[in-house]
Design a protein around this motif. Sequence first.
Motif, PDB file in Angstrom:
ATOM      1  N   GLU A 210       0.698  -1.205   0.059  1.00  0.00           N
ATOM      2  CA  GLU A 210       0.198  -0.089  -0.048  1.00  0.00           C
ATOM      3  C   GLU A 210       0.884   1.150  -0.134  1.00  0.00           C
ATOM      4  O   GLU A 210       0.521   2.205  -0.642  1.00  0.00           O
ATOM      5  CB  GLU A 210      -0.774  -0.076   1.245  1.00  0.00           C
ATOM      6  N   THR A 211       1.912   1.317   0.734  1.00  0.00           N
ATOM      7  CA  THR A 211       2.866   2.354   0.876  1.00  0.00           C
ATOM      8  C   THR A 211       3.503   2.712  -0.420  1.00  0.00           C
ATOM      9  O   THR A 211       3.648   3.837  -0.967  1.00  0.00           O
ATOM     10  CB  THR A 211       3.839   2.178   1.962  1.00  0.00           C
ATOM     11  N   ARG A 274      -5.812   5.342   2.352  1.00  0.00           N
ATOM     12  CA  ARG A 274      -5.243   3.902   2.646  1.00  0.00           C
ATOM     13  C   ARG A 274      -6.389   3.088   2.558  1.00  0.00           C
ATOM     14  O   ARG A 274      -6.135   1.912   2.041  1.00  0.00           O
ATOM     15  CB  ARG A 274      -4.466   3.847   3.771  1.00  0.00           C
ATOM     16  N   SER A 275      -7.662   3.372   3.272  1.00  0.00           N
ATOM     17  CA  SER A 275      -8.541   2.450   3.300  1.00  0.00           C
ATOM     18  C   SER A 275      -9.134   2.023   2.154  1.00  0.00           C
ATOM     19  O   SER A 275      -9.545   1.141   1.757  1.00  0.00           O
ATOM     20  CB  SER A 275      -9.598   3.034   4.290  1.00  0.00           C
ATOM     21  N   ARG A 276      -9.312   3.370   1.379  1.00  0.00           N
ATOM     22  CA  ARG A 276      -9.707   2.942  -0.162  1.00  0.00           C
ATOM     23  C   ARG A 276      -8.896   2.086  -1.023  1.00  0.00           C
ATOM     24  O   ARG A 276      -9.148   1.390  -1.652  1.00  0.00           O
ATOM     25  CB  ARG A 276     -10.016   4.226  -0.921  1.00  0.00           C
ATOM     26  N   LEU A 277      -7.527   2.271  -0.671  1.00  0.00           N
ATOM     27  CA  LEU A 277      -6.567   1.415  -1.685  1.00  0.00           C
ATOM     28  C   LEU A 277      -6.535   0.198  -0.859  1.00  0.00           C
ATOM     29  O   LEU A 277      -6.713  -0.872  -1.830  1.00  0.00           O
ATOM     30  CB  LEU A 277      -5.201   2.175  -1.354  1.00  0.00           C
ATOM     31  N   LEU A 282      -6.432  -2.193  -4.445  1.00  0.00           N
ATOM     32  CA  LEU A 282      -5.356  -3.423  -4.565  1.00  0.00           C
ATOM     33  C   LEU A 282      -6.145  -4.839  -5.013  1.00  0.00           C
ATOM     34  O   LEU A 282      -6.071  -5.394  -5.640  1.00  0.00           O
ATOM     35  CB  LEU A 282      -4.892  -3.949  -2.951  1.00  0.00           C
ATOM     36  N   PRO A 283      -7.424  -4.827  -4.369  1.00  0.00           N
ATOM     37  CA  PRO A 283      -8.416  -6.021  -5.073  1.00  0.00           C
ATOM     38  C   PRO A 283      -8.527  -5.653  -6.729  1.00  0.00           C
ATOM     39  O   PRO A 283      -8.645  -6.641  -7.383  1.00  0.00           O
ATOM     40  CB  PRO A 283      -9.880  -5.876  -4.148  1.00  0.00           C
ATOM     41  N   ALA A 284      -8.800  -4.445  -6.912  1.00  0.00           N
ATOM     42  CA  ALA A 284      -9.123  -4.179  -8.536  1.00  0.00           C
ATOM     43  C   ALA A 284      -7.681  -4.684  -9.107  1.00  0.00           C
ATOM     44  O   ALA A 284      -7.803  -5.022 -10.345  1.00  0.00           O
ATOM     45  CB  ALA A 284      -9.427  -2.728  -8.565  1.00  0.00           C
ATOM     46  N   LEU A 297       4.848  -5.825  -5.297  1.00  0.00           N
ATOM     47  CA  LEU A 297       4.883  -4.303  -4.913  1.00  0.00           C
ATOM     48  C   LEU A 297       6.060  -4.382  -3.983  1.00  0.00           C
ATOM     49  O   LEU A 297       6.896  -3.696  -3.721  1.00  0.00           O
ATOM     50  CB  LEU A 297       3.605  -3.777  -4.446  1.00  0.00           C
ATOM     51  N   ALA A 298       5.944  -5.516  -2.750  1.00  0.00           N
ATOM     52  CA  ALA A 298       7.029  -5.307  -1.787  1.00  0.00           C
ATOM     53  C   ALA A 298       8.321  -5.384  -2.311  1.00  0.00           C
ATOM     54  O   ALA A 298       9.330  -5.193  -1.741  1.00  0.00           O
ATOM     55  CB  ALA A 298       6.549  -6.669  -0.806  1.00  0.00           C
ATOM     56  N   ARG A 299       8.396  -6.515  -3.231  1.00  0.00           N
ATOM     57  CA  ARG A 299       9.751  -6.764  -3.823  1.00  0.00           C
ATOM     58  C   ARG A 299      10.267  -5.359  -4.518  1.00  0.00           C
ATOM     59  O   ARG A 299      11.430  -5.192  -4.535  1.00  0.00           O
ATOM     60  CB  ARG A 299       9.603  -8.010  -5.085  1.00  0.00           C
TER      61      ARG A 299
END
Length: 401
Positions: A210-211, A274-277, A282-284, A297-299
Amino acid sequence: MGPHPAVAAIRLAVRRVLNDLLTEYHHPLAEQPAGRPPRAELLERVGRATRAGRARQIRARAGSGAPAQVPAPSEAPAPHAEGPLVLVACSGGADSMALASALAFEAPRLGIRAGGITVDHGLQYGSDARAADVVARLTALGLDPVESAAVRVAAASDRTAHGAPYAGGARRVGPEAAARDARYAALDEAAERHGAAAVLLGHTRDDQAETVLLGLARGSGIRSLSGMAAVSGDSGRYRRPFLQLDRQTARTACLAQSLPVWDDPHNADPAYTRSRLRHEGLPALEKALGKGVVEALARTAQLSRDDADALDAWAAREEAAVRDEAGELDCARLHALPAAVRRRILRRALVAAGAPGGSLFARHVEEVDRLITGWRGQRAINLPGKVEARRQGGRLVLRQG
């Protein structure tokens, strides 16, 4: 029969961080480099923090009118020889409760003292009662010391990105950033008062993803895309053991251990970016691109951090070479550097001249960079913090006021 796989995963993540701390503190339970005196640095650092905490308590008593009682040397609390104190920041949610449970399990086995702190932001009705409930849960896990810190979240209109007004006019920030500023200030104060070596935070791989997306949406540079560091803060105070674990692992670990958790309604409130994301964005992305977006994304965050660290080190090495005998920045020498290195040097110089880092955006640095790469006699540039940048005699001159 061993623990549930999710429980084993969170414990292993915490054990690795605690072992790193023991190694850094040269604790006798960790491998000792040749020639290093055992526990010397640990006792010195913890002792300094403990003495500083006693001094603050004495000043607080004096300010409240209570008699200031200075403990005699023989009564002064001595550093615990068994290891440093590690605190866990716990909101009562699944991520931080899983982290607290893993710390409570692993710390005694490594000779480390473990405590906890929960921050009451006062943003919801009954937040004080919830904070008291979290304190009770942490105490039941065997953590000590455990406390709740009540904070005041300042209005967005009188805050900057780092919580301090600046001369150039305060920049509005949202309630999420204001609450984060207040929370970290409370955690810093508690860590210093208790002489804690580290504070563990429950950010997961999902939080990291998310970040990264939030940084991408802001059009930020590679440092923003690098997300949250596993180790951050003054002297590496903040540690994030769960950055390689997903949110579901933490929740499953709580279920496996019958740990009650509290789901903050703000985390599901679409009023917060962040809540909307989390619940829509992210699900989209996963629906459009397939599973594995969070891991990718973490990678990306880790790869970006490696690159940003290398560029920062390069810029630090070059900074002295692009200054003349008077310490001014030489425009010709700056122009010869790659843009990524040059802009890092410019940003560092602007902050040193008085521009607040939290209010200095990429567009500001780009405008100053044009004085180096595209100068056509343009006038001085006014920047946050009343810093002025101008090109004069082949030099970049930065002045405040």
